[in-house]
Write a protein that holds these residues in place. Structure first.
Motif, PDB file in Angstrom:
ATOM      1  N   TRP A   1     -53.997 -26.146 -43.989  1.00 59.89           N
ATOM      2  CA  TRP A   1     -53.339 -27.111 -43.570  1.00 59.89           C
ATOM      3  C   TRP A   1     -51.929 -27.288 -43.552  1.00 59.89           C
ATOM      4  N   PHE A   2     -51.091 -26.532 -44.780  1.00 59.88           N
ATOM      5  CA  PHE A   2     -50.066 -26.576 -44.865  1.00 59.88           C
ATOM      6  C   PHE A   2     -49.128 -25.921 -43.508  1.00 59.88           C
ATOM      7  N   PHE A   3     -49.816 -24.914 -43.151  1.00 59.87           N
ATOM      8  CA  PHE A   3     -49.310 -24.057 -42.018  1.00 59.87           C
ATOM      9  C   PHE A   3     -50.093 -24.232 -40.676  1.00 59.87           C
ATOM     10  N   LEU A   4     -51.101 -24.865 -40.613  1.00 63.05           N
ATOM     11  CA  LEU A   4     -52.014 -24.909 -39.410  1.00 63.05           C
ATOM     12  C   LEU A   4     -51.198 -25.265 -38.370  1.00 63.05           C
ATOM     13  N   ALA A   5     -51.294 -24.486 -36.957  1.00 64.29           N
ATOM     14  CA  ALA A   5     -50.663 -24.666 -35.668  1.00 64.29           C
ATOM     15  C   ALA A   5     -49.313 -24.274 -35.510  1.00 64.29           C
ATOM     16  N   ILE A   6     -48.787 -23.345 -36.580  1.00 62.72           N
ATOM     17  CA  ILE A   6     -47.433 -22.947 -36.249  1.00 62.72           C
ATOM     18  C   ILE A   6     -47.548 -21.758 -34.957  1.00 62.72           C
ATOM     19  N   GLU A   7     -48.829 -21.410 -34.818  1.00 62.51           N
ATOM     20  CA  GLU A   7     -49.096 -20.333 -33.740  1.00 62.51           C
ATOM     21  C   GLU A   7     -48.926 -20.817 -32.218  1.00 62.51           C
ATOM     22  N   GLY A   8     -48.919 -22.302 -32.385  1.00 61.05           N
ATOM     23  CA  GLY A   8     -48.812 -23.153 -31.230  1.00 61.05           C
ATOM     24  C   GLY A   8     -47.669 -22.914 -30.297  1.00 61.05           C
ATOM     25  N   ALA A   9     -46.648 -22.610 -30.882  1.00 56.10           N
ATOM     26  CA  ALA A   9     -45.310 -22.291 -30.184  1.00 56.10           C
ATOM     27  C   ALA A   9     -45.458 -21.056 -29.193  1.00 56.10           C
ATOM     28  N   ALA A  10     -46.485 -20.271 -29.449  1.00 52.74           N
ATOM     29  CA  ALA A  10     -46.791 -19.142 -28.264  1.00 52.74           C
ATOM     30  C   ALA A  10     -46.963 -19.896 -27.218  1.00 52.74           C
ATOM     31  N   MET A  11     -47.864 -21.010 -27.016  1.00 51.00           N
ATOM     32  CA  MET A  11     -48.130 -21.627 -25.749  1.00 51.00           C
ATOM     33  C   MET A  11     -47.021 -22.112 -25.171  1.00 51.00           C
ATOM     34  N   ALA A  12     -45.715 -22.116 -25.780  1.00 49.26           N
ATOM     35  CA  ALA A  12     -44.527 -22.382 -24.931  1.00 49.26           C
ATOM     36  C   ALA A  12     -43.742 -21.673 -24.407  1.00 49.26           C
ATOM     37  N   ALA A  13     -44.357 -20.115 -24.488  1.00 46.65           N
ATOM     38  CA  ALA A  13     -43.860 -19.085 -24.000  1.00 46.65           C
ATOM     39  C   ALA A  13     -43.574 -19.070 -22.252  1.00 46.65           C
ATOM     40  N   GLU A  14     -44.426 -19.829 -21.708  1.00 48.10           N
ATOM     41  CA  GLU A  14     -43.930 -19.598 -20.081  1.00 48.10           C
ATOM     42  C   GLU A  14     -42.851 -20.720 -19.964  1.00 48.10           C
ATOM     43  N   GLU A  15     -42.432 -21.466 -20.959  1.00 50.88           N
ATOM     44  CA  GLU A  15     -41.337 -22.394 -20.667  1.00 50.88           C
ATOM     45  C   GLU A  15     -40.241 -22.266 -21.511  1.00 50.88           C
ATOM     46  N   ALA A  16     -40.257 -20.912 -21.996  1.00 52.35           N
ATOM     47  CA  ALA A  16     -39.134 -20.463 -23.040  1.00 52.35           C
ATOM     48  C   ALA A  16     -38.153 -19.545 -22.232  1.00 52.35           C
TER      49      ALA A  16
END
Length: 461
Positions: free
Chosen positions: A207-222
């Motif tokens: 839970w300390f780190f959960l969801a950091i990988e979610g930034a990958a889902m902004a790839a089409e908006e980067a």
């Protein structure tokens, strides 16, 4: 798959700093609450061992995951990587596991927002505060990714500042003797029970780190994702690792840590032990501490909506969920759909307990189940694509290959086995949800065949 050019796409507006804010903001609420349930399982010393091992796993995972994200910049993130490596079934496993992770995390965070405000205003009902948070931040996400990402960056910076303030205020009262007292699963010495607790505490260290990988889902908006995403991910995991260790050590060393091990607001309660109930520092922590919860809550809404959008666009969920708002260019239906599930979970809090733990702890664990399955499929996809597509453009290559991704993969498998052993009923519920999803997957083949053509998914087929 057929091409459909009439449907507007997502808008590219995000730079490195915005993406770093999303990566850290998605996770930073994990420093404010949720992790302290791990103390109830393993004690402070046992949980310190668990947390260090999980931090190492996440560092290896993120350095490896970044290769996939820059090679296949796609709103579906792990869904897209697994689809490209293993085909439609692989895409289903990664996509639905990620969906469970990102849809189950926000209710836990929204209830923590309610708990924090209840400290300041005891007459407020935490559930209605949580529902209000959903309505406000779903609306903000619908208004546009530029507004949403700028807000996310601002509240993330404030949340980091507040964690540093917390550590600074309680530091004079820190004593290692407090932290170490009964720190092996509530005992004064290591034992087989303590070892068992170390494994049982895995979900709360994650839970300390959960969801950091979610930034990958902004790839089409980067903007220029092949350069901005590595900077965001690497900076993000280093930031979070330092904050997680600092918060845990200082909170556990100020007094009786057992009083903090089964509550949603451990930081205000830890600060109370040092400054008392009426201190201005405490009130500041409650108010600014909300920014940490808001940053993750807001960021994960961004994450789950992009996952729902990508799955709808590919025919894994109803196509209507892939609609993009014609004015704001955001996946508004996907944002609302995830909110409906989250609000239903909030109102289940009063009468749902599993294994003697409160709903928040169980939601955290369910979200972690989804994450771990996704981590396993992502690392497996990395190895598969290295073999099947050696010519794939890889702007960022995983360092220490194959050792770093292999370490992340093995650690994730160990975490999954331990979680199934210590959370058997939740594991069965998670498996049932995946089986129901698979039933939908099998029944909707025609929808996938007629979905919008996506070369990022099919280039290797």
């Amino acid at each position: 798959m057929q091409t459909n050019s009439a449907q507007p796409g997502l808008k590219r507006m995000l730079g490195s700093f915005h993406l770093w804010g999303i990566a850290v903001g998605l996770v930073i609420s994990g420093e404010y609450f949720g992790w302290s349930y791990g103390w109830a399982q393993s004690g402070t010393l046992g949980f310190l061992i668990t947390s260090l091992a999980i931090a190492a796993m996440y560092c290896a995972f993120i350095f490896s995951f970044t290769e996939l994200t820059t090679s296949i910049p796609h709103a579906g993130g792990p869904f897209a990587y697994a689809y490209r490596a293993f085909g439609p079934t692989g895409g289903f496993i990664a996509g639905f596991a990620t969906l469970i992770e990102f849809v189950f995390a926000p209710p836990a965070i929204s209830m923590a927002i309610g708990a924090y405000l209840n400290v300041q205003f005891p007459s407020l009902d935490p559930k209605w505060v949580a529902v209000s948070a959903y309505l406000v931040f779903m609306g903000l996400n619908i208004l546009g990714v530029g507004i949403a990402a700028t807000f996310e960056l601002l509240v993330t910076l404030l949340a980091i500042f507040e964690l540093l303030v917390f550590m600074g205020v309680v530091a004079p009262g820190f004593e290692w003797a407090n932290f170490a007292r009964g720190g092996w699963a509530g005992m004064d010495s290591f034992s087989p029970v303590a070892l068992s607790g170390i494994f049982a505490a895995i979900p709360f260290a994650i839970w300390f780190f959960l969801a950091i990988e979610g930034a990958a889902m902004a790839a089409e908006e980067a903007k220029d994702p092949k350069r901005t995403i590595p900077r965001a991910f690497i900076g993000g995991i280093l930031t979070l690792s330092l904050l997680a260790m600092g918060v845990m050590l200082f909170a556990g060393g100020v007094g009786d840590w057992t009083q903090l091990s089964n509550i949603n607001d451990p930081l205000p309660q830890a600060m109370k032990m040092i400054v008392g109930s009426n201190s201005g520092w405490l009130h500041m922590l409650v108010w600014l501490g909300l920014f940490g919860l808001v940053a993750s809550f807001h960021g994960i809404i961004m994450g789950y909506s992009r996952q729902i959008f990508a799955l709808g666009r590919a025919g894994y969920l109803p196509a209507s969920l892939a609609r993009v708002h014609p004015r704001f260019r955001t996946p508004h239906r996907a944002i609302l759909a995830g909110g409906v599930v989250g609000i239903a979970a909030i109102f289940s809090d009063s009468f749902v307990t599993i294994g003697g733990l409160p709903l928040t702890a169980n939601i955290v664990t369910m979200s972690v189940f989804g994450a771990i399955v996704m981590y396993i499929t992502s690392m497996a996809a990395l190895f598969k694509l290295r073999r099947s597509e050696p010519a794939l453009s890889r702007p960022f290559r995983a360092p220490w290959f194959p050792f770093a991704p292999a370490f992340a993969l093995v650690m994730a498998v160990i975490c999954l086995v331990a979680m199934v052993y210590y959370n058997t009923l939740l594991a069965l519920i998670f498996a049932a949800m995946m089986l129901l999803g698979y039933g939908w997957f099998r029944a909707t083949r025609s929808a996938r065949e007629s979905a919008v053509f996506d070369p990022q998914l099919t280039a290797s087929k």
